[in-house]
Design an enzyme around this catalytic site. Structure first.
Site, mmCIF file in Angstrom:
data_model
loop_
_atom_site.group_PDB
_atom_site.id
_atom_site.type_symbol
_atom_site.label_atom_id
_atom_site.label_comp_id
_atom_site.label_asym_id
_atom_site.label_seq_id
_atom_site.Cartn_x
_atom_site.Cartn_y
_atom_site.Cartn_z
ATOM 1 N N LYS A 251 0.747 -1.223 -0.112
ATOM 2 C CA LYS A 251 -0.066 -0.137 0.055
ATOM 3 C C LYS A 251 0.921 1.194 0.038
ATOM 4 C CE LYS A 251 -4.121 -1.846 0.045
ATOM 5 N NZ LYS A 251 -4.914 -2.210 1.146
ATOM 6 N N ARG B 71 -3.620 -10.702 3.482
ATOM 7 C CA ARG B 71 -3.631 -10.626 2.156
ATOM 8 C C ARG B 71 -2.488 -10.031 1.537
ATOM 9 N NH1 ARG B 71 -5.913 -7.249 -1.886
ATOM 10 N NH2 ARG B 71 -6.995 -8.215 -3.452
#
Length: 332
Positions: free
Chosen positions: A279, A314
């Site tokens: 991210k 994840r």
């Protein structure tokens, strides 16, 4: 309303009154932080947590898609899209997608999350037929050669129906079951587990100016309401996974606040999925502009999540994450 965040500990030596976290054997808590919207936080012993909340904090989580929720599980990200933020185009097509899935299984993934619509900031809407064409054949090909658990990353009922038929066994909706009213009834009828994620806004606009009254409690309230709605639709609570949606309509400080307080979400009585892999905030804090150079930061945040009882990570970098998890378990 009061919210109870367990202060998670580990180790064999435990004080009297310590309570196991989420039915596991390694994490526990003896105190909780009490939060509210109109009073300063305070600490209380675990014995003073209301009985219904304590039951949800401590209760054993049922298996999800055949996976033991008392052990950390690694979910491998398989984007069969041309435009995902870090690996767009690399796994599009049946042969490339299936090969990537099998490689992730060998590397330690226990579930493969297949997505055919990019949810990166600024991403455009993809029609159902195109999303189905990208995902269903890949899922069918994986299922022909492997019994690995497969989730479909979609917010659309038509896509979910086709991919469940192809062999997926879990629906992972980044809209938190707010985009398509037909998706929750489909999940209930199919009897499959679901993952409900928090996101503020649509992927096309979610990072423009995200604002919260209290990001931690706002996200908790949204997930609590959506879990209740799913239950009312017929999806059993023990088949629901929750995801606070790191990076989806949140600033860097919003993300960090959620990550510091992840244990609060155990109060919903559901397994927690954490998706932080590559991210943008990891690139900024970790000084790694290229997404594929963010594995170390992604793993560091993932292990911090495991220390707060997160059950599913994840990730893009499966081999590296699985190795880190094995070592994290060994030393603890």
């Amino acid at each position: 309303m009061m919210y109870y965040r367990p202060l998670v500990q580990h180790g064999d030596l435990r004080p009297e009154g310590a309570v196991p976290l989420a039915g596991g054997s390694s994490l526990w808590f003896s105190e909780a932080e009490v939060l509210s919207r109109d009073a300063p936080p305070c600490l209380i012993p675990a014995g003073l947590i209301p009985e219904d909340i304590c039951h949800r904090l401590s209760g054993r989580r049922a298996a999800i898609a055949g996976l033991d929720m008392t052990q950390p599980q690694v979910m491998g990200i398989l984007n069969v899209t041309p435009d995902s933020f870090s690996d767009g185009g690399r796994h599009s097509g049946v042969e490339a997608g299936c090969a990537a899935a099998l490689r992730m299984v060998e590397e330690g993934a226990s579930i493969i999350d297949v997505g055919g619509e990019s949810t990166r900031p600024g991403a455009d809407f993809i029609p159902e037929d195109e999303e189905i064409a990208r995902t269903a054949p890949v899922i069918a090909a994986i299922r022909e050669v492997s019994q690995v658990a497969i989730s479909i990353d979609t917010r659309k009922a038509e896509v979910a129906a086709e991919t469940l038929e192809a062999g997926a066994g879990l629906i992972n909706d980044v809209s938190g079951f707010t985009f398509d009213a037909a998706l929750a009834p489909l999940a209930a009828q199919a009897g499959v587990p679901v993952c409900v994620m928090h996101a503020q806004g649509d992927p096309a606009t979610m990072q423009e100016n995200p604002v919260y009254e209290n990001v931690l409690l706002d996200v908790y309230d949204f997930l609590a309401a959506q879990v209740d709605r799913l239950e009312a639709t017929g999806v059993l609570r023990d088949r629901i996974v929750i995801d606070p949606g790191i990076g989806f309509g949140k600033t860097q400080e919003h993300n960090l606040t959620l990550l510091r307080n992840l244990s609060l979400f155990h109060g919903l009585g559901c397994p927690i999925l954490l998706g932080v892999s590559r991210k943008g905030f990891i690139g900024k804090i970790g000084q790694a502009p290229a997404p594929d150079a963010r594995a170390p930061g992604s793993i560091a945040v993932g292990l911090a999540g495991l220390a707060q009882g997160v059950q599913i990570l994840r990730v893009h970098d499966v081999a590296e994450t699985a190795q880190a998890v094995r070592l994290w378990q060994a030393v603890r």
